[in-house]
Motif scaffolding. Structure first.
Motif, PDB file in Angstrom:
ATOM      1  N   ALA A 289       0.832  -1.220   0.000  1.00  0.00           N
ATOM      2  CA  ALA A 289       0.000   0.000   0.000  1.00  0.00           C
ATOM      3  C   ALA A 289       0.861   1.263   0.000  1.00  0.00           C
ATOM      4  O   ALA A 289       1.890   1.308   0.663  1.00  0.00           O
ATOM      5  CB  ALA A 289      -0.907   0.017   1.224  1.00  0.00           C
ATOM      6  N   CYS A 290       0.409   2.283  -0.740  1.00  0.00           N
ATOM      7  CA  CYS A 290       1.103   3.581  -0.717  1.00  0.00           C
ATOM      8  C   CYS A 290       0.848   4.251   0.632  1.00  0.00           C
ATOM      9  O   CYS A 290      -0.208   4.046   1.247  1.00  0.00           O
ATOM     10  CB  CYS A 290       0.579   4.486  -1.821  1.00  0.00           C
ATOM     11  SG  CYS A 290       0.742   3.756  -3.447  1.00  0.00           S
ATOM     12  N   CYS A 293      -2.436   6.239   0.984  1.00  0.00           N
ATOM     13  CA  CYS A 293      -3.610   5.366   1.022  1.00  0.00           C
ATOM     14  C   CYS A 293      -3.784   4.801   2.438  1.00  0.00           C
ATOM     15  O   CYS A 293      -4.869   4.839   3.022  1.00  0.00           O
ATOM     16  CB  CYS A 293      -3.378   4.234   0.028  1.00  0.00           C
ATOM     17  SG  CYS A 293      -4.857   3.471  -0.617  1.00  0.00           S
ATOM     18  N   GLY A 318      -3.685  -2.129  -1.007  1.00  0.00           N
ATOM     19  CA  GLY A 318      -2.337  -2.194  -1.590  1.00  0.00           C
ATOM     20  C   GLY A 318      -2.280  -2.583  -3.055  1.00  0.00           C
ATOM     21  O   GLY A 318      -3.207  -3.198  -3.605  1.00  0.00           O
ATOM     22  N   GLN A 319      -1.156  -2.188  -3.661  1.00  0.00           N
ATOM     23  CA  GLN A 319      -0.963  -2.418  -5.095  1.00  0.00           C
ATOM     24  C   GLN A 319      -0.855  -3.895  -5.459  1.00  0.00           C
ATOM     25  O   GLN A 319      -1.114  -4.288  -6.585  1.00  0.00           O
ATOM     26  CB  GLN A 319       0.319  -1.720  -5.539  1.00  0.00           C
ATOM     27  CG  GLN A 319       0.327  -0.234  -5.259  1.00  0.00           C
ATOM     28  CD  GLN A 319       1.719   0.356  -5.434  1.00  0.00           C
ATOM     29  OE1 GLN A 319       2.204   0.482  -6.537  1.00  0.00           O
ATOM     30  NE2 GLN A 319       2.364   0.696  -4.339  1.00  0.00           N
ATOM     31  N   ARG A 322      -3.872  -5.518  -7.167  1.00  0.00           N
ATOM     32  CA  ARG A 322      -4.312  -5.054  -8.488  1.00  0.00           C
ATOM     33  C   ARG A 322      -4.594  -6.236  -9.413  1.00  0.00           C
ATOM     34  O   ARG A 322      -3.764  -7.146  -9.518  1.00  0.00           O
ATOM     35  CB  ARG A 322      -3.213  -4.218  -9.137  1.00  0.00           C
ATOM     36  CG  ARG A 322      -3.444  -2.757  -9.004  1.00  0.00           C
ATOM     37  CD  ARG A 322      -2.423  -2.008  -9.835  1.00  0.00           C
ATOM     38  NE  ARG A 322      -2.200  -0.694  -9.253  1.00  0.00           N
ATOM     39  CZ  ARG A 322      -1.088   0.007  -9.393  1.00  0.00           C
ATOM     40  NH1 ARG A 322      -0.103  -0.481 -10.099  1.00  0.00           N
ATOM     41  NH2 ARG A 322      -0.977   1.191  -8.855  1.00  0.00           N
ATOM     42  N   GLY A 332      -9.370   1.676  -2.039  1.00  0.00           N
ATOM     43  CA  GLY A 332      -8.705   2.264  -3.198  1.00  0.00           C
ATOM     44  C   GLY A 332      -8.905   1.460  -4.473  1.00  0.00           C
ATOM     45  O   GLY A 332      -9.337   0.299  -4.460  1.00  0.00           O
ATOM     46  N   ILE A 333      -8.556   2.098  -5.569  1.00  0.00           N
ATOM     47  CA  ILE A 333      -8.787   1.559  -6.908  1.00  0.00           C
ATOM     48  C   ILE A 333      -8.081   0.207  -7.135  1.00  0.00           C
ATOM     49  O   ILE A 333      -8.534  -0.608  -7.934  1.00  0.00           O
ATOM     50  CB  ILE A 333      -8.353   2.607  -7.978  1.00  0.00           C
ATOM     51  CG1 ILE A 333      -8.879   2.259  -9.367  1.00  0.00           C
ATOM     52  CG2 ILE A 333      -6.862   2.776  -8.013  1.00  0.00           C
ATOM     53  CD1 ILE A 333     -10.355   2.545  -9.513  1.00  0.00           C
ATOM     54  N   CYS A 334      -7.010  -0.021  -6.403  1.00  0.00           N
ATOM     55  CA  CYS A 334      -6.292  -1.306  -6.538  1.00  0.00           C
ATOM     56  C   CYS A 334      -7.177  -2.487  -6.122  1.00  0.00           C
ATOM     57  O   CYS A 334      -6.903  -3.622  -6.477  1.00  0.00           O
ATOM     58  CB  CYS A 334      -5.029  -1.315  -5.682  1.00  0.00           C
ATOM     59  SG  CYS A 334      -3.762  -0.214  -6.276  1.00  0.00           S
ATOM     60  N   GLY A 344     -11.065   5.715  -5.088  1.00  0.00           N
ATOM     61  CA  GLY A 344     -10.052   6.766  -5.026  1.00  0.00           C
ATOM     62  C   GLY A 344      -8.649   6.210  -5.123  1.00  0.00           C
ATOM     63  O   GLY A 344      -8.429   5.005  -4.954  1.00  0.00           O
ATOM     64  N   CYS A 345      -7.718   7.101  -5.433  1.00  0.00           N
ATOM     65  CA  CYS A 345      -6.311   6.686  -5.542  1.00  0.00           C
ATOM     66  C   CYS A 345      -5.397   7.907  -5.312  1.00  0.00           C
ATOM     67  O   CYS A 345      -5.055   8.581  -6.251  1.00  0.00           O
ATOM     68  CB  CYS A 345      -6.029   6.078  -6.906  1.00  0.00           C
ATOM     69  SG  CYS A 345      -4.303   5.570  -7.129  1.00  0.00           S
ATOM     70  N   PRO A 346      -5.012   8.178  -4.066  1.00  0.00           N
ATOM     71  CA  PRO A 346      -5.460   7.484  -2.859  1.00  0.00           C
ATOM     72  C   PRO A 346      -6.855   7.958  -2.471  1.00  0.00           C
ATOM     73  O   PRO A 346      -7.217   9.114  -2.726  1.00  0.00           O
ATOM     74  CB  PRO A 346      -4.441   7.939  -1.814  1.00  0.00           C
ATOM     75  CG  PRO A 346      -3.977   9.274  -2.297  1.00  0.00           C
ATOM     76  CD  PRO A 346      -4.050   9.247  -3.791  1.00  0.00           C
ATOM     77  N   PRO A 347      -7.657   7.110  -1.844  1.00  0.00           N
ATOM     78  CA  PRO A 347      -8.970   7.566  -1.391  1.00  0.00           C
ATOM     79  C   PRO A 347      -8.836   8.541  -0.227  1.00  0.00           C
ATOM     80  O   PRO A 347      -7.893   8.439   0.553  1.00  0.00           O
ATOM     81  CB  PRO A 347      -9.655   6.275  -0.936  1.00  0.00           C
ATOM     82  CG  PRO A 347      -8.594   5.261  -0.815  1.00  0.00           C
ATOM     83  CD  PRO A 347      -7.346   5.741  -1.475  1.00  0.00           C
TER      84      PRO A 347
HETATM   85  S1  SF4 Z   1      -5.302   2.744  -4.522  1.00  0.00           S
HETATM   86 FE1  SF4 Z   1      -3.731   4.147  -5.278  1.00  0.00          FE
HETATM   87  S2  SF4 Z   1      -2.882   5.016  -3.424  1.00  0.00           S
HETATM   88 FE2  SF4 Z   1      -3.954   3.136  -2.832  1.00  0.00          FE
HETATM   89  S3  SF4 Z   1      -2.421   1.513  -2.864  1.00  0.00           S
HETATM   90 FE3  SF4 Z   1      -3.416   1.565  -4.870  1.00  0.00          FE
HETATM   91  S4  SF4 Z   1      -2.077   2.871  -6.113  1.00  0.00           S
HETATM   92 FE4  SF4 Z   1      -1.569   3.266  -3.967  1.00  0.00          FE
END
Ligand code: SF4
Length: 360
Positions: A289-290, A293, A318-319, A322, A332-334, A344-347
């Protein structure tokens, strides 16, 4: 100063602390007056130091004023904020534009810097060019908590010296090993820690706790193992400390460590982290995860915790998720492939809060 030493200065005046620690370290005595010196504060987000997130500009000013008095003229301040914020905004909000004008010291935005691939024992990493061009580096972290790694101080502060693309990659790699590897490539000549009022829970602040302590050293492993104790953590709970020690970057706190005090005061030990910070680990399933986020999730959970609405089912973030199907909820979008997810990204924290509260 010797490698096994930690210098302390107690009080509430960051400017004086910066001057006194810089002076007492004696590190500057062997530096050429024409050498290029870089100061690396922690400006992870555009929030004032009183939030507990960023290095006090007066602490940096104290170090600069001492160095300039000693005849050093080539001084820079360098930082690259986290991916969710802009360094330019952070310099302004955190008071570094004024500092730059007053002392005639340039601000280097590392988010806009070129980078160079460098070798470490465990692989290649990109480092911002301006950091590699320095003759001397002074690392000026805040003593504070981190929602993923529990602690951020000397070793992790150097993550601001890499491009944004690398920051995302570090998160995909699980943070700890790349942080240790980064410190094998970039070595600071001196570490000056701002422990005035860091947030023991979150790197982005919001819950500052007064510690009235500033300390200095040259070994980032020693500094971080000491810092962990101040936040009530065992150094083993912060995996990158052990990994950095294994790479020979430094030595952990031991009976050999010399604690030297420049004035009278008391070290604060075992500062309490919040309940949400502890409970988070029980329910979160994190994979790369970023920071932004994860921090939003922390903030949302703090609100939910106060309302007695803390989720009980696992929360994925976290990524690493994905493109995968996930049974349960995600952030988040992942986590598009989860049964339901906060967008959201990040939400935003508010978005995550609404997601848990209303299921929307
Ligand atoms: S949703 Fe965006 S901010 Fe969150 S982990 Fe994925 S890439 Fe990172």
């Amino acid at each position: 100063m010797r490698e096994n030493e930690i210098l302390h200065w107690f009080g509430t005046d960051p400017f004086e602390a910066g001057r006194e620690l810089m002076k007492a370290s004696g590190q500057w005595q062997n530096w050429g007056r024409d050498e290029l010196i870089g100061l690396k504060p922690n400006l992870v987000v555009a929030k004032k130091a009183s939030s507990g997130a960023t290095t006090h500009p007066a602490f940096v000013a104290g170090a600069i004023s001492f160095l300039q008095e000693k005849g050093f003229r080539r001084i820079q301040i360098l930082e690259g904020s986290w991916v969710g914020d802009s360094t330019k905004r952070a310099f302004k909000v955190c008071g570094y534009n004024k500092l730059s004008d007053k002392y005639d010291v340039p601000l280097i935005d590392l988010q806009k810097n070129s980078s160079v691939v460098m070798e470490s024992t465990n692989g290649e990493y990109r480092i911002c060019s301006s950091v590699l061009q320095l003759d001397r580096l002074i690392n000026m972290p805040v003593l504070k908590g981190h929602c993923q790694t529990s602690l951020t101080c000397a070793l992790k502060n150097l993550k601001g010296c890499i491009p944004d693309s690398e920051k995302r990659r570090y998160h995909r790699m699980g943070l700890h090993q790349p942080i240790a590897d980064l410190n094998e490539i970039v070595r600071a000549d001196l570490i000056l820690v701002d422990g005035l009022e860091g947030d023991p829970d979150y790197e982005e602040g919001g819950n500052p706790v007064r510690m009235n302590l500033f300390f200095a050293g040259t070994d980032p492993v020693l500094i971080d193992s000491y810092a962990a104790g101040l936040l009530g953590l065992q150094p083993e709970e912060v995996a990158y400390i052990g990994k950095a020690a294994a790479l020979g970057i430094g030595s952990q706190l031991s009976d050999e460590t010399k604690l030297r005090y420049l004035n009278k005061g008391e070290a604060v030990e075992g500062i309490q982290r919040s309940v949400a910070a502890y409970r988070l680990k029980e329910i979160v399933r994190e994979d790369g995860a970023c920071s932004a986020c994860y921090a939003s999730l922390m903030r949302a959970l703090s609100f939910l915790e106060k309302e007695d609405n803390f989720p009980s089912a696992p929360v994925h973030i976290g990524q690493g998720y994905r493109g995968t199907q996930v049974s349960g909820v995600g952030i988040g979008i992942c986590l598009k492939g989860a049964d339901s997810y906060a967008k959201g990204c990040p939400p935003e924290a508010a978005e995550i809060y609404r997601f848990f509260k209303d299921g929307s």
